[in-house]
Structure formats: C-alpha cells, structure tokens
Motif scaffolding. Structure first.
Motif, PDB file in Angstrom:
ATOM      1  N   GLN A  28       0.816  -1.208   0.000  1.00  0.00           N
ATOM      2  CA  GLN A  28       0.000   0.000   0.000  1.00  0.00           C
ATOM      3  C   GLN A  28       0.852   1.261   0.000  1.00  0.00           C
ATOM      4  OE1 GLN A  28      -3.338   0.561  -0.242  1.00  0.00           O
ATOM      5  NE2 GLN A  28      -3.482  -1.597  -0.748  1.00  0.00           N
ATOM      6  N   VAL A  29       1.909   1.276   0.804  1.00  0.00           N
ATOM      7  CA  VAL A  29       2.775   2.455   0.881  1.00  0.00           C
ATOM      8  C   VAL A  29       3.536   2.655  -0.425  1.00  0.00           C
ATOM      9  CG1 VAL A  29       4.823   3.393   2.026  1.00  0.00           C
ATOM     10  CG2 VAL A  29       2.977   2.424   3.375  1.00  0.00           C
ATOM     11  N   SER A  30       4.006   1.577  -1.006  1.00  0.00           N
ATOM     12  CA  SER A  30       4.779   1.695  -2.246  1.00  0.00           C
ATOM     13  C   SER A  30       3.885   2.004  -3.438  1.00  0.00           C
ATOM     14  CB  SER A  30       5.559   0.405  -2.519  1.00  0.00           C
ATOM     15  OG  SER A  30       4.659  -0.647  -2.823  1.00  0.00           O
ATOM     16  N   GLY A  31       2.608   1.670  -3.342  1.00  0.00           N
ATOM     17  CA  GLY A  31       1.687   1.930  -4.436  1.00  0.00           C
ATOM     18  C   GLY A  31       1.867   0.974  -5.607  1.00  0.00           C
ATOM     19  N   LEU A  32       2.587  -0.113  -5.402  1.00  0.00           N
ATOM     20  CA  LEU A  32       2.821  -1.050  -6.493  1.00  0.00           C
ATOM     21  C   LEU A  32       1.540  -1.733  -6.947  1.00  0.00           C
ATOM     22  CD1 LEU A  32       6.173  -2.736  -5.450  1.00  0.00           C
ATOM     23  CD2 LEU A  32       5.786  -1.057  -7.249  1.00  0.00           C
ATOM     24  N   THR A  33       0.635  -1.918  -6.049  1.00  0.00           N
ATOM     25  CA  THR A  33      -0.604  -2.579  -6.420  1.00  0.00           C
ATOM     26  C   THR A  33      -1.730  -2.112  -5.506  1.00  0.00           C
ATOM     27  OG1 THR A  33      -1.680  -4.701  -6.775  1.00  0.00           O
ATOM     28  CG2 THR A  33      -0.167  -4.581  -4.939  1.00  0.00           C
ATOM     29  N   ASN A  34      -2.901  -2.113  -6.038  1.00  0.00           N
ATOM     30  CA  ASN A  34      -4.083  -1.831  -5.229  1.00  0.00           C
ATOM     31  C   ASN A  34      -4.797  -3.144  -4.963  1.00  0.00           C
ATOM     32  OD1 ASN A  34      -3.707   0.947  -5.234  1.00  0.00           O
ATOM     33  ND2 ASN A  34      -4.779   1.178  -7.182  1.00  0.00           N
ATOM     34  N   LEU A  35      -5.269  -3.301  -3.747  1.00  0.00           N
ATOM     35  CA  LEU A  35      -5.986  -4.532  -3.438  1.00  0.00           C
ATOM     36  C   LEU A  35      -7.286  -4.619  -4.220  1.00  0.00           C
ATOM     37  CD1 LEU A  35      -5.410  -4.781   0.414  1.00  0.00           C
ATOM     38  CD2 LEU A  35      -4.299  -6.073  -1.410  1.00  0.00           C
ATOM     39  N   LEU A  36      -7.942  -3.473  -4.390  1.00  0.00           N
ATOM     40  CA  LEU A  36      -9.168  -3.420  -5.175  1.00  0.00           C
ATOM     41  C   LEU A  36      -8.982  -2.390  -6.292  1.00  0.00           C
ATOM     42  CD1 LEU A  36     -11.691  -3.366  -2.203  1.00  0.00           C
ATOM     43  CD2 LEU A  36     -11.125  -5.306  -3.651  1.00  0.00           C
ATOM     44  N   PRO A  37      -8.503  -2.816  -7.458  1.00  0.00           N
ATOM     45  CA  PRO A  37      -8.280  -1.845  -8.538  1.00  0.00           C
ATOM     46  C   PRO A  37      -9.584  -1.177  -8.957  1.00  0.00           C
ATOM     47  CG  PRO A  37      -7.832  -4.093  -9.290  1.00  0.00           C
ATOM     48  CD  PRO A  37      -8.189  -4.171  -7.845  1.00  0.00           C
ATOM     49  N   GLN A  38      -9.504   0.137  -9.177  1.00  0.00           N
ATOM     50  CA  GLN A  38     -10.688   0.887  -9.554  1.00  0.00           C
ATOM     51  C   GLN A  38     -10.854   0.884 -11.069  1.00  0.00           C
ATOM     52  OE1 GLN A  38     -10.013   4.689  -7.777  1.00  0.00           O
ATOM     53  NE2 GLN A  38     -10.692   4.012  -5.772  1.00  0.00           N
ATOM     54  N   LYS A  39     -12.108   0.934 -11.510  1.00  0.00           N
ATOM     55  CA  LYS A  39     -12.393   0.987 -12.941  1.00  0.00           C
ATOM     56  C   LYS A  39     -11.977   2.350 -13.467  1.00  0.00           C
ATOM     57  CE  LYS A  39     -16.139  -2.338 -13.027  1.00  0.00           C
ATOM     58  NZ  LYS A  39     -17.497  -2.609 -13.459  1.00  0.00           N
ATOM     59  N   SER A  40     -11.416   2.347 -14.666  1.00  0.00           N
ATOM     60  CA  SER A  40     -10.941   3.604 -15.238  1.00  0.00           C
ATOM     61  C   SER A  40     -11.004   3.541 -16.760  1.00  0.00           C
ATOM     62  CB  SER A  40      -9.505   3.878 -14.782  1.00  0.00           C
ATOM     63  OG  SER A  40      -8.639   2.850 -15.218  1.00  0.00           O
ATOM     64  N   TYR A  41     -10.804   4.699 -17.374  1.00  0.00           N
ATOM     65  CA  TYR A  41     -10.710   4.784 -18.825  1.00  0.00           C
ATOM     66  C   TYR A  41      -9.426   5.519 -19.176  1.00  0.00           C
ATOM     67  CZ  TYR A  41     -12.699   9.487 -18.128  1.00  0.00           C
ATOM     68  OH  TYR A  41     -12.931  10.771 -17.719  1.00  0.00           O
ATOM     69  N   VAL A  42      -8.910   5.267 -20.389  1.00  0.00           N
ATOM     70  CA  VAL A  42      -7.610   5.799 -20.796  1.00  0.00           C
ATOM     71  C   VAL A  42      -7.798   6.940 -21.793  1.00  0.00           C
ATOM     72  CG1 VAL A  42      -5.409   5.255 -21.897  1.00  0.00           C
ATOM     73  CG2 VAL A  42      -6.485   3.590 -20.390  1.00  0.00           C
ATOM     74  N   VAL A  43      -7.083   8.037 -21.527  1.00  0.00           N
ATOM     75  CA  VAL A  43      -7.089   9.225 -22.372  1.00  0.00           C
ATOM     76  C   VAL A  43      -5.635   9.522 -22.731  1.00  0.00           C
ATOM     77  CG1 VAL A  43      -7.609  11.686 -22.394  1.00  0.00           C
ATOM     78  CG2 VAL A  43      -9.153  10.115 -21.260  1.00  0.00           C
ATOM     79  N   THR A  44      -5.390  10.015 -23.947  1.00  0.00           N
ATOM     80  CA  THR A  44      -4.024  10.333 -24.352  1.00  0.00           C
ATOM     81  C   THR A  44      -3.862  11.829 -24.583  1.00  0.00           C
ATOM     82  OG1 THR A  44      -4.499  10.014 -26.695  1.00  0.00           O
ATOM     83  CG2 THR A  44      -3.715   8.095 -25.476  1.00  0.00           C
ATOM     84  N   ALA A  45      -2.611  12.269 -24.537  1.00  0.00           N
ATOM     85  CA  ALA A  45      -2.254  13.652 -24.844  1.00  0.00           C
ATOM     86  C   ALA A  45      -0.819  13.659 -25.351  1.00  0.00           C
ATOM     87  CB  ALA A  45      -2.390  14.538 -23.613  1.00  0.00           C
ATOM     88  N   GLU A  46      -0.522  14.569 -26.275  1.00  0.00           N
ATOM     89  CA  GLU A  46       0.834  14.700 -26.820  1.00  0.00           C
ATOM     90  C   GLU A  46       1.479  15.958 -26.255  1.00  0.00           C
ATOM     91  OE1 GLU A  46       0.989  14.616 -31.051  1.00  0.00           O
ATOM     92  OE2 GLU A  46       0.468  12.502 -31.164  1.00  0.00           O
ATOM     93  N   PHE A  47       2.745  15.830 -25.849  1.00  0.00           N
ATOM     94  CA  PHE A  47       3.498  16.944 -25.304  1.00  0.00           C
ATOM     95  C   PHE A  47       4.833  17.064 -26.035  1.00  0.00           C
ATOM     96  CE2 PHE A  47       0.770  15.513 -21.849  1.00  0.00           C
ATOM     97  CZ  PHE A  47       0.265  16.704 -21.358  1.00  0.00           C
TER      98      PHE A  47
END
Length: 164
Positions: A28-47
């Motif tokens: 949990q502290v390292s943030g390597l994995t979430n016990l319950l991953p949340q649903k999400s969507y992917v958005v892109t941007a160019e820089f």
C-alpha cells in the motif's frame, strides 16, 4: 506441556499475522498494487517535452487526484511524447475540449498532469485525446536561457561601448 504448546501456537499465529500485515502495508505504501483496482478509462495527450514525468505520476483537476499516468511513448512521426492517462470512471464528466499541462509539485518536486476543464457538453471517454497541451517547464532550460541572456546582454554592452 499443553499450555506451552498453546502459547507457542499463539505466538506463531501472531507472527504470521504480523508478516501478512507488514506485506500488505508495504504494498500500500509503495503503491505497487491496489488490493481493489478501480475501474478507469484511458485518455491520451501529446506533449513537446514531458520533463521528469513518470509512469504512475498523478493526474489532477483542481488539486484533486483523478487518475495517474499509465504509459509514456514516443510518436515516431511527430517525435512528441504521447502520455496515456488512466482516469477513474467516477470522473466521466470531463469536457473533451479540456487542456492538460505538466506542472511540478514545489520547486524541485515531482511532475504531475493538471487537467483544466473547459465548457464543452461532450465528455472524454476511453480512447479520447486531449488536444490542447502545455509542456513541462524544465528548470535546466530556464537557467540556461537566463545565463545565455545575461551573457548576450553583457557582450552587447561591451561592443556598444567599444564603438563609442
């Protein structure tokens, strides 16, 4: 003898519980994995320049984290950095004409992406692309430009004085 076995068994169970608790805490502290991953969507941007942006850097709106950077790639045609942002499903009402900029937490802190919502009535969805972007301000570039301008101002003044 029975009482000693009971005590040893309880100590063993306590040690196993402690090891599991420390493992969960470390993840949990390292943030390597979430016990319950949340649903999400992917958005892109160019820089043009992403500075020190990394995978898992936060994506924020108004200082509130709404997601994280899930990937970074180089567009072979335009040679721009393509940033993939994973945004939590609960934030599905971000206008599709919003802009994204790369900012730094403090003077020398980590980079994050800040999305500035606009006013369109259609929203970002999985696979959308943010068109309006502001690249990172790299401190080394700014210092270099400042030193270069100081050097040129000093040289111009010397040449001007020599002509008079």
């Amino acid at each position: 003898m029975l009482q000693q076995r009971l005590i040893e068994s309880l100590v063993g169970l306590f040690l196993i519980f402690a090891a599991i608790a420390l493992t969960v805490l470390a993840f949990q502290v390292s943030g390597l994995t979430n016990l319950l991953p949340q649903k999400s969507y992917v958005v892109t941007a160019e820089f043009d320049d992403i500075g020190g942006l990394k995978i898992r850097s936060p994506v924020k709106i108004g200082g509130v984290q709404i997601g994280e950077v899930s990937g970074i790639a180089l567009d072979p045609a335009s040679f721009k950095a393509v940033v993939y942002m994973s945004i939590r499903d609960q934030y599905n009402d971000i206008p599709d004409d919003s802009s994204a900029g790369i900012f730094t937490s403090g003077l020398l802190g980590d980079n994050y992406i800040a999305i500035s919502p606009m006013y369109n009535t259609s929203f970002l969805k999985n696979g959308s692309r943010i068109e309006y972007t502001n690249s990172a301000m790299v401190l080394e570039k700014l210092i270099g430009q400042f030193i270069y301008s100081l050097k040129n101002n000093g040289d111009n003044g010397d040449k001007h004085d020599a002509k008079e």
